[in-house]
Enzyme design. Structure first.
Site, PDB file in Angstrom:
ATOM      1  N   GLU A  50       5.462  50.545  14.778  1.00 17.56           N
ATOM      2  CA  GLU A  50       5.175  49.148  14.476  1.00 17.56           C
ATOM      3  C   GLU A  50       6.428  48.419  14.009  1.00 17.56           C
ATOM      4  O   GLU A  50       7.402  49.033  13.554  1.00 17.56           O
ATOM      5  CB  GLU A  50       4.084  49.033  13.410  1.00 17.56           C
ATOM      6  CG  GLU A  50       2.710  49.465  13.900  1.00 17.56           C
ATOM      7  CD  GLU A  50       1.602  49.007  12.975  1.00 17.56           C
ATOM      8  OE1 GLU A  50       1.889  48.607  11.834  1.00 17.56           O
ATOM      9  OE2 GLU A  50       0.437  49.057  13.405  1.00 17.56           O
TER      10      GLU A  50
ATOM     11  N   LYS B 261      -6.880  49.070   8.326  1.00 16.31           N
ATOM     12  CA  LYS B 261      -6.305  47.969   7.546  1.00 16.31           C
ATOM     13  C   LYS B 261      -6.698  48.154   6.082  1.00 16.31           C
ATOM     14  O   LYS B 261      -7.630  47.513   5.580  1.00 16.31           O
ATOM     15  CB  LYS B 261      -6.797  46.627   8.077  1.00 16.31           C
ATOM     16  CG  LYS B 261      -5.888  45.455   7.766  1.00 16.31           C
ATOM     17  CD  LYS B 261      -6.348  44.211   8.490  1.00 16.31           C
ATOM     18  CE  LYS B 261      -5.357  43.064   8.321  1.00 16.31           C
ATOM     19  NZ  LYS B 261      -4.093  43.314   9.014  1.00 16.31           N
TER      20      LYS B 261
END
Length: 204
Positions: free
Chosen positions: A61, A28
């Site tokens: 994703e 992240k």
């Protein structure tokens, strides 16, 4: 972001990749978010909400969310499929929570609205667009949704792929039975209405 009721639409991008194997896709960090802004803007200009990221034909994703697919089994139960953590996919907390809750149903807990006789089988394996098209033609796709911190669980209604729209199963209220059950249970845990495996700590 959607509130979990309105199905979102996704546009596949043939000429851009969110994360390459061996890169930083599983972390992240800011570098994973800046490059998605251009394709995201292009998706919106074409009438879609976000981008469905592919690596070749392989689904990775949905925007910045994890992708899930509920498939009907011959025994009447459901396979809950999501791409594996291969280094290109963020190992989201909501993703892990969904897999844990699905595993627990119905042996350790019964998810809201689902029958205690229904078994969910969480499966992490490669999903491709041809797979999705084949399963749709076989009427095996129950529902498709994405999960993430902001949306929790949000339904996916259509996917733009190779110049055409793939229309996915729709439900009154947006989410299908599995997605709705997971969304309800997760929000109940977050709001302190349901205590589960010490995921929440009550504050005096």
């Amino acid at each position: 972001m959607s509130n979990g009721s309105r199905p979102i639409s996704l546009r596949t991008v043939p000429d851009a990749i969110r994360a390459w194997p061996g890169g930083t896709g599983e972390y992240k960090i800011a570098g994973n978010y800046g490059p998605v802004l251009g394709p995201h803007k292009l998706a919106q200009e074409h009438g879609y909400d976000q981008t469905l990221w592919l690596l070749g034909d392989t689904i990775t994703e949905a925007g910045v969310m994890n992708f899930f697919l509920a498939l009907k089994r011959n025994d009447g139960n459901i396979d809950l499929c999501t791409p594996p953590l291969d280094g290109t996919i963020l190992p989201g907390v909501t993703r892990e929570s969904v897999l844990d809750l699905a595993t627990a149903h119905p042996s350790s807990t019964v998810l809201p609205g689902l029958s205690p006789s229904l078994h969910l089988h969480p499966i992490e394996h490669v999903l491709t667009m041809p797979d999705l098209q084949m399963w749709l033609s076989e009427d095996r796709v129950l529902e498709v949704f994405a999960v993430g911190t902001a949306v929790i669980v949000v339904p996916i209604g259509r996917i733009g792929y190779q110049g055409e729209d793939i229309i996915l199963p729709s439900f009154e209220g947006g989410l299908g039975p599995v997605g709705r059950a997971l969304h309800t249970r997760l929000t109940d845990i977050q709001d302190g209405r349901f205590d589960w495996e010490n995921w929440s700590v009550m504050c005096d």
